[in-house]
Design a protein around this motif. Structure first.
Motif, short mmCIF file in Angstrom:
data_model
loop_
_atom_site.label_atom_id
_atom_site.label_comp_id
_atom_site.label_asym_id
_atom_site.label_seq_id
_atom_site.Cartn_x
_atom_site.Cartn_y
_atom_site.Cartn_z
N LEU A 179 0.99 -1.19 -0.12
CA LEU A 179 0.06 0.18 -0.18
C LEU A 179 0.99 1.27 0.10
CD1 LEU A 179 -2.94 -0.78 2.43
CD2 LEU A 179 -3.01 -0.70 -0.01
N TYR A 180 2.10 1.37 0.70
CA TYR A 180 2.74 2.37 0.61
C TYR A 180 3.38 2.77 -0.56
CZ TYR A 180 6.76 5.33 1.75
OH TYR A 180 7.76 6.40 1.84
N TYR A 181 3.91 1.61 -1.49
CA TYR A 181 4.36 1.73 -2.56
C TYR A 181 3.46 2.30 -3.71
CZ TYR A 181 9.03 0.42 -1.16
OH TYR A 181 10.09 0.30 -0.47
N LEU A 182 2.21 1.54 -3.66
CA LEU A 182 0.90 2.10 -4.57
C LEU A 182 0.59 3.51 -4.36
CD1 LEU A 182 -1.16 -1.20 -4.42
CD2 LEU A 182 0.38 -0.36 -6.22
N THR A 183 0.66 4.01 -3.07
CA THR A 183 0.25 5.34 -2.77
C THR A 183 1.06 6.39 -3.12
OG1 THR A 183 1.02 5.22 -0.67
CG2 THR A 183 -1.64 4.71 -1.14
N LYS A 184 2.59 6.02 -2.92
CA LYS A 184 3.68 7.15 -3.48
C LYS A 184 3.92 7.11 -4.60
CE LYS A 184 8.24 7.40 -2.03
NZ LYS A 184 9.79 6.87 -1.91
#
Length: 125
Positions: free
Chosen positions: A120-125
């Motif tokens: 989720l962190y990499y998708l939102t970044k």
């Protein structure tokens, strides 16, 4: 440096043969050649002194560089020892987690939360 030496050699050579005429040697040439020899010796001594000073500076620089590298290697060795201690402690904790079945389920739950969080962190970044 070789261009300077060849220019110096020409000056010395011309100074040596400057007092010689085609028919013989001038009367004052012995005194003149003695002065040239002293001048030649002084020039050679100055050249050797410059080279010795250069070698002394170079050896001092090499010594400083070697000491700096040795200090860096010592720090790296200390850091590796500390890392090895932390890693072995972590491995011991992992062994304790996997020894019991209930802890194994908890580990899988925590690991899946970490993976979902990272995705989720990499998708939102």
């Amino acid at each position: 440096m070789s261009a300077t030496n060849s220019g110096r050699d020409r000056n010395v050579r011309s100074a040596l043969f400057d007092g010689i005429e085609e028919g013989g040697i001038r009367a004052s040439s012995s005194y003149y050649s003695h002065d040239i020899s002293e001048h030649e010796s002084d020039t050679a001594i100055d050249g050797l002194e410059d080279r010795v000073n250069l070698l002394k500076r170079l050896s001092g620089d090499i010594n400083e560089e070697v000491n700096a590298h040795n200090r860096m290697l010592d720090r790296m060795g200390s850091n590796m020892d500390a890392s090895r201690g932390v890693l072995s402690g972590t491995m011991n904790k992992f062994k304790m987690v996997f020894e019991t079945k209930s802890n194994r389920g908890m580990f899988i739950l925590v690991a899946s939360f970490v993976v979902v969080f990272l995705v989720l962190y990499y998708l939102t970044k």
